[in-house]
Motif scaffolding. Structure first.
Motif, PDB file in Angstrom:
ATOM      1  N   ASN A  75       2.735   0.497   3.464  1.00 23.20           N
ATOM      2  CA  ASN A  75       4.158   0.296   3.190  1.00 23.20           C
ATOM      3  C   ASN A  75       4.913   1.602   2.981  1.00 23.20           C
ATOM      4  OD1 ASN A  75       2.487  -2.092   2.046  1.00 23.20           O
ATOM      5  ND2 ASN A  75       4.486  -2.932   2.586  1.00 23.20           N
ATOM      6  N   TYR A  76       4.328   2.504   2.193  1.00 24.39           N
ATOM      7  CA  TYR A  76       5.017   3.741   1.843  1.00 24.39           C
ATOM      8  C   TYR A  76       4.111   4.947   2.024  1.00 24.39           C
ATOM      9  CZ  TYR A  76       8.043   0.416  -0.556  1.00 24.39           C
ATOM     10  OH  TYR A  76       8.864  -0.641  -0.843  1.00 24.39           O
ATOM     11  N   VAL A  77       4.639   5.975   2.672  1.00 26.92           N
ATOM     12  CA  VAL A  77       3.975   7.274   2.736  1.00 26.92           C
ATOM     13  C   VAL A  77       4.972   8.294   2.207  1.00 26.92           C
ATOM     14  CG1 VAL A  77       3.012   9.080   4.210  1.00 26.92           C
ATOM     15  CG2 VAL A  77       2.480   6.674   4.685  1.00 26.92           C
ATOM     16  N   THR A  78       4.630   8.893   1.078  1.00 33.66           N
ATOM     17  CA  THR A  78       5.468   9.938   0.498  1.00 33.66           C
ATOM     18  C   THR A  78       4.820  11.280   0.793  1.00 33.66           C
ATOM     19  OG1 THR A  78       6.217   8.487  -1.268  1.00 33.66           O
ATOM     20  CG2 THR A  78       6.452  10.860  -1.634  1.00 33.66           C
ATOM     21  N   VAL A  79       5.570  12.158   1.419  1.00 32.46           N
ATOM     22  CA  VAL A  79       5.090  13.495   1.730  1.00 32.46           C
ATOM     23  C   VAL A  79       5.671  14.447   0.695  1.00 32.46           C
ATOM     24  CG1 VAL A  79       5.035  15.352   3.436  1.00 32.46           C
ATOM     25  CG2 VAL A  79       4.908  12.953   4.182  1.00 32.46           C
ATOM     26  N   SER A  80       4.797  15.059  -0.063  1.00 36.72           N
ATOM     27  CA  SER A  80       5.207  15.976  -1.124  1.00 36.72           C
ATOM     28  C   SER A  80       5.431  17.371  -0.554  1.00 36.72           C
ATOM     29  CB  SER A  80       4.126  16.035  -2.206  1.00 36.72           C
ATOM     30  OG  SER A  80       3.927  14.759  -2.756  1.00 36.72           O
ATOM     31  N   LEU A  81       6.684  17.765  -0.525  1.00 42.75           N
ATOM     32  CA  LEU A  81       7.060  19.114  -0.110  1.00 42.75           C
ATOM     33  C   LEU A  81       7.574  19.843  -1.350  1.00 42.75           C
ATOM     34  CD1 LEU A  81       8.865  18.429   3.273  1.00 42.75           C
ATOM     35  CD2 LEU A  81       6.799  19.745   2.942  1.00 42.75           C
ATOM     36  N   HIS A  82       6.763  19.827  -2.392  1.00 41.54           N
ATOM     37  CA  HIS A  82       7.177  20.410  -3.661  1.00 41.54           C
ATOM     38  C   HIS A  82       7.372  21.908  -3.483  1.00 41.54           C
ATOM     39  CE1 HIS A  82       6.589  16.532  -5.130  1.00 41.54           C
ATOM     40  NE2 HIS A  82       5.314  16.604  -5.431  1.00 41.54           N
ATOM     41  N   GLY A  83       8.546  22.331  -3.845  1.00 43.19           N
ATOM     42  CA  GLY A  83       8.909  23.729  -3.645  1.00 43.19           C
ATOM     43  C   GLY A  83      10.036  23.864  -2.652  1.00 43.19           C
ATOM     44  N   GLY A  84      10.314  22.797  -1.887  1.00 40.75           N
ATOM     45  CA  GLY A  84      11.478  22.810  -1.020  1.00 40.75           C
ATOM     46  C   GLY A  84      11.205  22.859   0.457  1.00 40.75           C
ATOM     47  N   HIS A  85      12.193  23.316   1.184  1.00 39.71           N
ATOM     48  CA  HIS A  85      12.214  23.259   2.645  1.00 39.71           C
ATOM     49  C   HIS A  85      11.802  24.569   3.315  1.00 39.71           C
ATOM     50  CE1 HIS A  85      15.945  25.234   1.664  1.00 39.71           C
ATOM     51  NE2 HIS A  85      16.034  25.637   2.929  1.00 39.71           N
ATOM     52  N   THR A  86      11.347  25.542   2.533  1.00 44.29           N
ATOM     53  CA  THR A  86      10.957  26.824   3.123  1.00 44.29           C
ATOM     54  C   THR A  86       9.472  27.090   2.894  1.00 44.29           C
ATOM     55  OG1 THR A  86      11.395  28.144   1.127  1.00 44.29           O
ATOM     56  CG2 THR A  86      13.258  27.786   2.651  1.00 44.29           C
ATOM     57  N   GLN A  87       8.891  27.874   3.767  1.00 47.89           N
ATOM     58  CA  GLN A  87       7.487  28.266   3.612  1.00 47.89           C
ATOM     59  C   GLN A  87       7.283  28.992   2.283  1.00 47.89           C
ATOM     60  OE1 GLN A  87       4.828  27.490   5.501  1.00 47.89           O
ATOM     61  NE2 GLN A  87       3.455  28.639   4.189  1.00 47.89           N
ATOM     62  N   GLU A  88       8.204  29.882   1.962  1.00 46.20           N
ATOM     63  CA  GLU A  88       8.099  30.641   0.715  1.00 46.20           C
ATOM     64  C   GLU A  88       8.099  29.709  -0.499  1.00 46.20           C
ATOM     65  OE1 GLU A  88      10.611  33.956  -1.853  1.00 46.20           O
ATOM     66  OE2 GLU A  88      11.360  33.325   0.099  1.00 46.20           O
ATOM     67  N   GLY A  89       9.001  28.725  -0.502  1.00 48.48           N
ATOM     68  CA  GLY A  89       9.074  27.786  -1.616  1.00 48.48           C
ATOM     69  C   GLY A  89       7.814  26.946  -1.756  1.00 48.48           C
ATOM     70  N   LEU A 101       0.849  -1.189   0.000  1.00 45.08           N
ATOM     71  CA  LEU A 101       0.000   0.000   0.000  1.00 45.08           C
ATOM     72  C   LEU A 101       0.885   1.239   0.000  1.00 45.08           C
ATOM     73  CD1 LEU A 101      -2.821  -0.974   2.535  1.00 45.08           C
ATOM     74  CD2 LEU A 101      -2.731  -1.319   0.057  1.00 45.08           C
ATOM     75  N   ASP A 102       0.585   2.135  -0.915  1.00 47.46           N
ATOM     76  CA  ASP A 102       1.403   3.312  -1.159  1.00 47.46           C
ATOM     77  C   ASP A 102       0.500   4.546  -1.118  1.00 47.46           C
ATOM     78  OD1 ASP A 102       3.277   5.149  -2.113  1.00 47.46           O
ATOM     79  OD2 ASP A 102       3.400   4.264  -4.118  1.00 47.46           O
ATOM     80  N   ILE A 103       0.891   5.536  -0.325  1.00 53.66           N
ATOM     81  CA  ILE A 103       0.108   6.764  -0.195  1.00 53.66           C
ATOM     82  C   ILE A 103       1.028   7.957  -0.406  1.00 53.66           C
ATOM     83  CG2 ILE A 103      -1.171   8.230   1.440  1.00 53.66           C
ATOM     84  CD1 ILE A 103      -2.249   5.671   2.695  1.00 53.66           C
ATOM     85  N   SER A 104       0.541   8.937  -1.132  1.00 60.37           N
ATOM     86  CA  SER A 104       1.239  10.208  -1.286  1.00 60.37           C
ATOM     87  C   SER A 104       0.332  11.304  -0.742  1.00 60.37           C
ATOM     88  CB  SER A 104       1.565  10.464  -2.761  1.00 60.37           C
ATOM     89  OG  SER A 104       2.302  11.651  -2.891  1.00 60.37           O
ATOM     90  N   LEU A 122      -2.365   4.491   9.590  1.00 64.05           N
ATOM     91  CA  LEU A 122      -1.320   4.150   8.620  1.00 64.05           C
ATOM     92  C   LEU A 122      -0.397   3.071   9.184  1.00 64.05           C
ATOM     93  CD1 LEU A 122      -0.385   7.753   7.417  1.00 64.05           C
ATOM     94  CD2 LEU A 122      -1.740   6.058   6.160  1.00 64.05           C
ATOM     95  N   VAL A 123      -0.038   3.208  10.458  1.00 63.96           N
ATOM     96  CA  VAL A 123       0.838   2.228  11.105  1.00 63.96           C
ATOM     97  C   VAL A 123       0.088   0.918  11.343  1.00 63.96           C
ATOM     98  CG1 VAL A 123       2.159   1.719  13.202  1.00 63.96           C
ATOM     99  CG2 VAL A 123       2.311   3.991  12.147  1.00 63.96           C
ATOM    100  N   GLU A 124      -1.106   0.991  11.912  1.00 67.48           N
ATOM    101  CA  GLU A 124      -1.871  -0.219  12.244  1.00 67.48           C
ATOM    102  C   GLU A 124      -2.240  -1.035  11.009  1.00 67.48           C
ATOM    103  OE1 GLU A 124      -5.133   1.380  14.509  1.00 67.48           O
ATOM    104  OE2 GLU A 124      -3.803   1.912  16.173  1.00 67.48           O
ATOM    105  N   ASN A 125      -2.492  -0.361   9.881  1.00 70.77           N
ATOM    106  CA  ASN A 125      -2.855  -1.066   8.652  1.00 70.77           C
ATOM    107  C   ASN A 125      -1.644  -1.405   7.787  1.00 70.77           C
ATOM    108  OD1 ASN A 125      -5.910  -1.302   8.455  1.00 70.77           O
ATOM    109  ND2 ASN A 125      -5.618   0.813   9.149  1.00 70.77           N
ATOM    110  N   ILE A 137       8.745   6.169   5.365  1.00 72.83           N
ATOM    111  CA  ILE A 137       8.366   7.566   5.139  1.00 72.83           C
ATOM    112  C   ILE A 137       9.415   8.267   4.269  1.00 72.83           C
ATOM    113  CG2 ILE A 137       7.749   9.758   6.234  1.00 72.83           C
ATOM    114  CD1 ILE A 137       7.315   8.119   8.855  1.00 72.83           C
ATOM    115  N   CYS A 138       8.924   8.931   3.242  1.00 72.91           N
ATOM    116  CA  CYS A 138       9.780   9.684   2.333  1.00 72.91           C
ATOM    117  C   CYS A 138       9.265  11.120   2.249  1.00 72.91           C
ATOM    118  CB  CYS A 138       9.723   9.043   0.944  1.00 72.91           C
ATOM    119  SG  CYS A 138      10.461  10.024  -0.380  1.00 72.91           S
ATOM    120  N   ILE A 139      10.175  12.091   2.267  1.00 75.06           N
ATOM    121  CA  ILE A 139       9.779  13.442   1.875  1.00 75.06           C
ATOM    122  C   ILE A 139      10.411  13.709   0.521  1.00 75.06           C
ATOM    123  CG2 ILE A 139       9.360  14.349   4.195  1.00 75.06           C
ATOM    124  CD1 ILE A 139      12.031  15.881   3.953  1.00 75.06           C
TER     125      ILE A 139
END
Length: 192
Positions: free
Chosen positions: A91-105, A68-71, A85-88, A140-142
């Protein structure tokens, strides 16, 4: 979706409707036992679905071995969702931080709704729930799309450090050349 990302096709096709639990039971669950992998997302935020946790449980019950894969953008993650997510054994949770590591991005890309501090809190919460449960899953992936504003060595190191501080398993980047005015110039084909 709770964002309006400039590069997302969902802005053009969004209907605002969700699959009902009844439709899932009639049209999807009969086939889930034969699947090896199931992606529980497609151009939208899965945690917006009001019955997400129940649907996740039904899918996992129908096939204990499927990957099971979730984005997600993680803005709507709650402790209840993190525990589901843990109990079920997602397998994969991808967190999309498109734009980078800053609030502005993040706002540059999402155009509305992104709150970096909330996302960080929610990803850390998922990581902590996983540890508390002594579970290896979910992995977990960002991930960020590289644009001309977040592709410097310094920005990429900061994004990697963010992932480490949140306890994720993997930090990754994607290239998107379909928006040439914003695409990474540093990582285009033929560049050294």
């Amino acid at each position: 979706c709770n964002y309006e990302c400039f590069g997302c096709i969902n802005r053009k096709i969004s209907s605002g409707s969700f699959i009902s639990k009844g439709a899932l039971e009639r049209h999807v669950l009969p086939f889930v036992s034969n699947l090896e992998c199931m992606r529980l997302y497609n151009y939208g935020e899965p945690f917006l679905h009001p019955e997400f946790i129940e649907i996740l449980g039904s899918i996992r019950a129908a096939n204990e071995k499927a990957v099971l894969d979730i984005s997600t953008n993680a803005m709507l993650m709650t402790e209840k969702i993190a525990r589901a997510l843990v109990e079920n054994k997602v397998n994969y949770v991808t967190v999309s931080l498109h734009g980078g590591h800053t609030q502005e991005g993040l706002i540059k890309y999402s155009q509305k709704g992104a709150d970096l501090e909330k996302i960080k809190k929610n990803v850390k919460m998922l990581s902590d729930v996983k540890k508390e449960s002594s579970s290896l899953l979910p992995w977990i992936c960002i991930k960020s799309i590289l644009f001309d504003w977040n592709d410097s060595e310094m920005d990429m190191r900061a994004f990697d450090a963010l992932g480490k501080s949140l306890g994720v398993n993997f930090v990754g980047w994607d290239l998107d050349a379909s928006f040439s005015s914003h695409s990474s110039k540093r990582f285009i084909e033929g560049n050294k």
